[in-house]
Motif scaffolding. Structure first.
Motif, PDB file in Angstrom:
ATOM      1  N   GLY A   1       0.730  -1.119   0.073  1.00 12.23           N
ATOM      2  CA  GLY A   1      -0.126   0.008  -0.071  1.00 12.23           C
ATOM      3  C   GLY A   1       0.831   1.348   0.070  1.00 12.23           C
ATOM      4  O   GLY A   1       1.738   1.558  -0.763  1.00 12.23           O
ATOM      5  N   GLU A   2       0.401   2.044   0.802  1.00 13.79           N
ATOM      6  CA  GLU A   2       1.169   3.570   0.913  1.00 13.79           C
ATOM      7  C   GLU A   2       2.592   3.380   1.461  1.00 13.79           C
ATOM      8  O   GLU A   2       3.184   4.472   1.638  1.00 13.79           O
ATOM      9  CB  GLU A   2       0.302   4.467   1.891  1.00 13.79           C
ATOM     10  CG  GLU A   2      -0.989   4.957   0.793  1.00 13.79           C
ATOM     11  CD  GLU A   2      -1.769   5.709   1.759  1.00 13.79           C
ATOM     12  OE1 GLU A   2      -1.345   6.196   2.843  1.00 13.79           O
ATOM     13  OE2 GLU A   2      -2.954   6.298   1.259  1.00 13.79           O
ATOM     14  N   ARG A   3       2.788   2.371   2.185  1.00 17.05           N
ATOM     15  CA  ARG A   3       4.055   2.062   2.761  1.00 17.05           C
ATOM     16  C   ARG A   3       5.095   1.798   1.632  1.00 17.05           C
ATOM     17  O   ARG A   3       6.328   1.440   2.182  1.00 17.05           O
ATOM     18  CB  ARG A   3       4.137   0.827   3.886  1.00 17.05           C
ATOM     19  CG  ARG A   3       2.753   1.112   4.725  1.00 17.05           C
ATOM     20  CD  ARG A   3       2.936  -0.024   5.797  1.00 17.05           C
ATOM     21  NE  ARG A   3       3.884  -0.110   6.801  1.00 17.05           N
ATOM     22  CZ  ARG A   3       4.111  -1.270   7.685  1.00 17.05           C
ATOM     23  NH1 ARG A   3       3.018  -1.995   7.608  1.00 17.05           N
ATOM     24  NH2 ARG A   3       5.174  -1.272   8.125  1.00 17.05           N
ATOM     25  N   LEU A   4       5.022   1.905   0.475  1.00 18.68           N
ATOM     26  CA  LEU A   4       5.895   1.747  -0.649  1.00 18.68           C
ATOM     27  C   LEU A   4       5.856   2.893  -1.464  1.00 18.68           C
ATOM     28  O   LEU A   4       4.688   3.111  -2.010  1.00 18.68           O
ATOM     29  CB  LEU A   4       5.668   0.397  -1.199  1.00 18.68           C
ATOM     30  CG  LEU A   4       6.490   0.324  -2.518  1.00 18.68           C
ATOM     31  CD1 LEU A   4       8.078  -0.030  -2.090  1.00 18.68           C
ATOM     32  CD2 LEU A   4       6.025  -1.129  -3.451  1.00 18.68           C
ATOM     33  N   GLN A   5       6.886   3.346  -1.705  1.00 23.43           N
ATOM     34  CA  GLN A   5       7.274   4.550  -2.704  1.00 23.43           C
ATOM     35  C   GLN A   5       8.070   3.960  -3.599  1.00 23.43           C
ATOM     36  O   GLN A   5       8.988   3.554  -3.574  1.00 23.43           O
ATOM     37  CB  GLN A   5       7.514   5.719  -2.311  1.00 23.43           C
ATOM     38  CG  GLN A   5       6.720   6.230  -1.004  1.00 23.43           C
ATOM     39  CD  GLN A   5       7.135   7.717  -0.684  1.00 23.43           C
ATOM     40  OE1 GLN A   5       8.419   8.238  -1.079  1.00 23.43           O
ATOM     41  NE2 GLN A   5       6.354   8.399   0.038  1.00 23.43           N
ATOM     42  N   VAL A   6       7.586   4.005  -5.124  1.00 16.09           N
ATOM     43  CA  VAL A   6       8.541   3.594  -5.949  1.00 16.09           C
ATOM     44  C   VAL A   6       8.404   4.680  -7.135  1.00 16.09           C
ATOM     45  O   VAL A   6       7.581   5.224  -7.611  1.00 16.09           O
ATOM     46  CB  VAL A   6       7.748   2.388  -6.908  1.00 16.09           C
ATOM     47  CG1 VAL A   6       8.672   2.022  -8.250  1.00 16.09           C
ATOM     48  CG2 VAL A   6       7.631   1.333  -5.982  1.00 16.09           C
ATOM     49  N   SER A   7       9.928   4.918  -7.860  1.00 17.07           N
ATOM     50  CA  SER A   7      10.057   5.937  -8.552  1.00 17.07           C
ATOM     51  C   SER A   7      11.318   5.572  -9.621  1.00 17.07           C
ATOM     52  O   SER A   7      12.156   4.917  -9.106  1.00 17.07           O
ATOM     53  CB  SER A   7      10.300   7.421  -8.160  1.00 17.07           C
ATOM     54  OG  SER A   7      11.599   7.481  -7.351  1.00 17.07           O
ATOM     55  N   GLY A   8      11.118   6.147 -10.704  1.00 17.23           N
ATOM     56  CA  GLY A   8      12.414   5.708 -11.872  1.00 17.23           C
ATOM     57  C   GLY A   8      11.636   6.142 -13.116  1.00 17.23           C
ATOM     58  O   GLY A   8      10.640   5.628 -13.494  1.00 17.23           O
ATOM     59  N   PRO A   9      12.631   6.061 -14.081  1.00 16.59           N
ATOM     60  CA  PRO A   9      12.303   6.224 -15.286  1.00 16.59           C
ATOM     61  C   PRO A   9      12.143   4.748 -16.127  1.00 16.59           C
ATOM     62  O   PRO A   9      12.309   3.868 -15.814  1.00 16.59           O
ATOM     63  CB  PRO A   9      13.386   6.961 -15.918  1.00 16.59           C
ATOM     64  CG  PRO A   9      14.673   6.760 -15.303  1.00 16.59           C
ATOM     65  CD  PRO A   9      14.166   6.289 -13.663  1.00 16.59           C
ATOM     66  N   PRO A  10      11.698   4.955 -17.433  1.00 14.51           N
ATOM     67  CA  PRO A  10      11.658   3.614 -18.048  1.00 14.51           C
ATOM     68  C   PRO A  10      12.794   2.942 -18.330  1.00 14.51           C
ATOM     69  O   PRO A  10      13.713   3.570 -18.843  1.00 14.51           O
ATOM     70  CB  PRO A  10      10.869   3.982 -19.387  1.00 14.51           C
ATOM     71  CG  PRO A  10      10.040   5.211 -19.265  1.00 14.51           C
ATOM     72  CD  PRO A  10      11.002   5.805 -17.901  1.00 14.51           C
ATOM     73  N   VAL A  11      12.957   1.664 -18.090  1.00 11.59           N
ATOM     74  CA  VAL A  11      14.097   0.943 -18.098  1.00 11.59           C
ATOM     75  C   VAL A  11      13.930  -0.386 -18.788  1.00 11.59           C
ATOM     76  O   VAL A  11      12.999  -1.200 -18.096  1.00 11.59           O
ATOM     77  CB  VAL A  11      14.983   0.748 -16.957  1.00 11.59           C
ATOM     78  CG1 VAL A  11      16.342  -0.194 -17.331  1.00 11.59           C
ATOM     79  CG2 VAL A  11      15.424   2.235 -16.334  1.00 11.59           C
ATOM     80  N   ARG A  12      14.376  -0.778 -19.815  1.00 10.63           N
ATOM     81  CA  ARG A  12      14.267  -2.050 -20.521  1.00 10.63           C
ATOM     82  C   ARG A  12      15.211  -3.048 -20.068  1.00 10.63           C
ATOM     83  O   ARG A  12      16.479  -2.874 -20.003  1.00 10.63           O
ATOM     84  CB  ARG A  12      14.029  -2.103 -22.123  1.00 10.63           C
ATOM     85  CG  ARG A  12      13.072  -0.818 -22.692  1.00 10.63           C
ATOM     86  CD  ARG A  12      11.747  -1.192 -22.015  1.00 10.63           C
ATOM     87  NE  ARG A  12      11.250  -2.460 -22.496  1.00 10.63           N
ATOM     88  CZ  ARG A  12      10.135  -3.067 -22.155  1.00 10.63           C
ATOM     89  NH1 ARG A  12       9.302  -2.449 -21.409  1.00 10.63           N
ATOM     90  NH2 ARG A  12       9.518  -4.308 -22.691  1.00 10.63           N
ATOM     91  N   LEU A  13      14.842  -4.204 -19.486  1.00 10.75           N
ATOM     92  CA  LEU A  13      15.600  -5.377 -19.067  1.00 10.75           C
ATOM     93  C   LEU A  13      15.529  -6.362 -19.918  1.00 10.75           C
ATOM     94  O   LEU A  13      14.658  -6.759 -20.550  1.00 10.75           O
ATOM     95  CB  LEU A  13      15.380  -5.707 -17.658  1.00 10.75           C
ATOM     96  CG  LEU A  13      15.301  -4.587 -16.546  1.00 10.75           C
ATOM     97  CD1 LEU A  13      14.739  -5.352 -15.023  1.00 10.75           C
ATOM     98  CD2 LEU A  13      16.765  -4.026 -16.291  1.00 10.75           C
TER      99      LEU A  13
END
Length: 462
Positions: A344-356
């Motif tokens: 839920g709100e206890r996780l923050q995710v950020s980052g640009p598009p990255v192809r793996l």
């Protein structure tokens, strides 16, 4: 004057006059032909009406001889038939034409109207209904064949073997990259277009078939088109032999199967790739099972840990499957692994598009799963207030591939201390991740929360 004609038993005492003999011969001929024939005098009266005419019109000659055609068959008035008859009568012009029968609905007749000596005209009539139907059926069949040939790109060739002359259909010319009508008809011109390594095989198979007097031959070869394209051709042919047993003609078809050959090659590659992935996946599962059972104190603990790691592996596979195992976005990998944990709100995710690449996606999935499992057991998510931040950035220079810097950081959980022993998760991060990503991993067990920094070069993906 003495009569020298033979009046004995072998000759007639009163032979017919020359004119009577000619008329008898003409009548015999007219009676023997299959065409209906009749003759009209200058007043349009019947003077000849043969047996075939009786059968066609359904009347006896005794009922028509001496009577006018327009009285007996008034339906002929004002038609093309009357115009042709009058041209033959007045202008002495012969005409031949086809027309629906005026007395037999559904039948087609061919008529020939010609002037005759003495001023009259003769009319020959032939029922051509069956011939016309056969011609129409043949045209329809040819049209269907032409449509099928064009729709499927089938080229047709006819090779006269002794002379080396070849006839190509327009589709065959297009197959070889030529404009219709530009093929010069020489077998040498075909040989020049076939890949040299394939021509030797075709020649050997053809000679073998002729030596064995086989009448069928299948083949596949490559050609070089004028525009430089290399195309794969598949075909079949029939060999026709002459009275002396020698091969005279080869007639056959060709099709461009380049796309099919490419699809077959892709399928083989995919099967090989699938076999490779299955082996790698089984090896990964075997390793996960061995490491998990080594560190689990109870069966329940083993089950939970093992199932969780398999789910992480499965989630990464799902992401890759949606992209045909070509690549996966790092954000999708993170989202797939995190869903079972419900942060839920206890996780923050950020980052640009990255192809793996597929290998990178699987490695990140397993690493993120181990970090999340540790956070639930011992870290930020083991309490009620802890939070996890996941972020990444990309770096790159013109002289080397791009690089991703991935960070997992925890805060608000219980104080963190370095573990007394290195478990599966730590080994996975410090050893397995470094090996699979070709990068570097830094684990920091700070009191305020665990921090994991991953640096990995980005593989080129389509």
């Amino acid at each position: 004057m003495t009569d020298t004609r033979d009046n004995g038993p072998d000759g007639p005492e009163n032979p017919p006059a020359d004119g009577d003999g000619h008329d008898a011969l003409l009548e015999s001929v007219l009676e023997s032909i299959s065409d209906a024939f009749y003759a009209l005098d200058r007043d349009w009266r019947y003077v000849i009406f043969n047996r075939a005419a009786e059968q066609y019109f359904g009347v006896s000659r005794d009922n028509v001889i001496g009577r006018s055609i327009w009285d007996l068959f008034p339906q002929g008035r004002g038609t093309a038939f009357e115009r042709c008859c009058r041209r033959a009568m007045d202008e002495r012009v012969t005409s031949t034409f086809e027309s629906p029968s005026a007395i037999r609905p559904g039948r087609t007749v061919e008529l020939r109207v010609a002037p005759m000596s003495g001023g009259g005209i003769g009319v020959a009539l032939n029922d051509v209904t069956e011939r016309k139907r056969a011609e129409a059926a043949l045209r329809e069949s040819e049209q269907r064949l032409d449509l099928a040939v064009r729709a499927h790109g089938v080229g047709i060739f006819d090779w006269h073997i002794p002379s080396g002359r070849v006839l190509w259909s327009e589709e065959e010319e297009r197959l070889f990259g030529l404009e219709p009508g530009t093929f010069d008809g020489r077998i040498e011109s075909w040989r020049d277009r076939v890949a040299s390594e394939d021509f030797a095989a075709i020649r050997a198979r053809t000679r073998e078939a002729i030596a064995a007097r086989r009448d069928h031959l299948d083949f596949r070869f490559r050609i070089h088109r004028p525009d430089g394209q290399l195309r794969h051709i598949e075909g079949a042919a029939r060999i026709l032999y002459g009275p002396d047993g020698g091969a005279e003609r080869m007639v056959g078809t060709n099709m461009d199967v380049t796309d099919r050959v490419a699809a077959e090659q892709r399928q083989r590659l995919l099967i090989n790739e699938l076999n490779h992935r299955v082996k790698n996946t089984l090896a990964a599962v075997q390793s996960i099972a061995a490491q998990t059972v080594r560190r689990a104190d109870t069966l329940a603990e083993f089950r939970d840990s093992f199932e969780g790691r398999l789910m992480a592996l499965s989630g990464a596979h799902d992401v890759l499957t949606r992209h045909q195992w070509d690549s996966a976005d790092l954000a999708d990998v993170v989202d797939g692994v995190m869903q079972p944990f419900h942060p839920g709100e206890r996780l923050q995710v950020s980052g640009p598009p990255v192809r793996l690449s597929p290998g990178q996606a699987l490695a990140f999935a397993m690493a993120i799963h181990e970090l999340a499992t540790n956070a639930v057991k011992y870290g930020a998510w083991s309490g009620v207030a802890g939070r996890v931040r996941i972020g990444w950035v990309t770096e790159g220079r013109p002289d080397r591939p791009g690089e991703v810097r991935f960070t997992w950081s925890e805060e608000g959980g219980p104080p963190v201390r370095p573990p007394s022993r290195q478990g599966f998760g730590s080994r996975l991060l410090r050893q397995g991740l470094v090996r699979d990503l070709g990068g570097a991993v830094d684990l920091a067990f700070a009191p305020e929360g665990l921090r994991c920094d991953i640096r990995a070069p980005l593989a080129e993906v389509d």
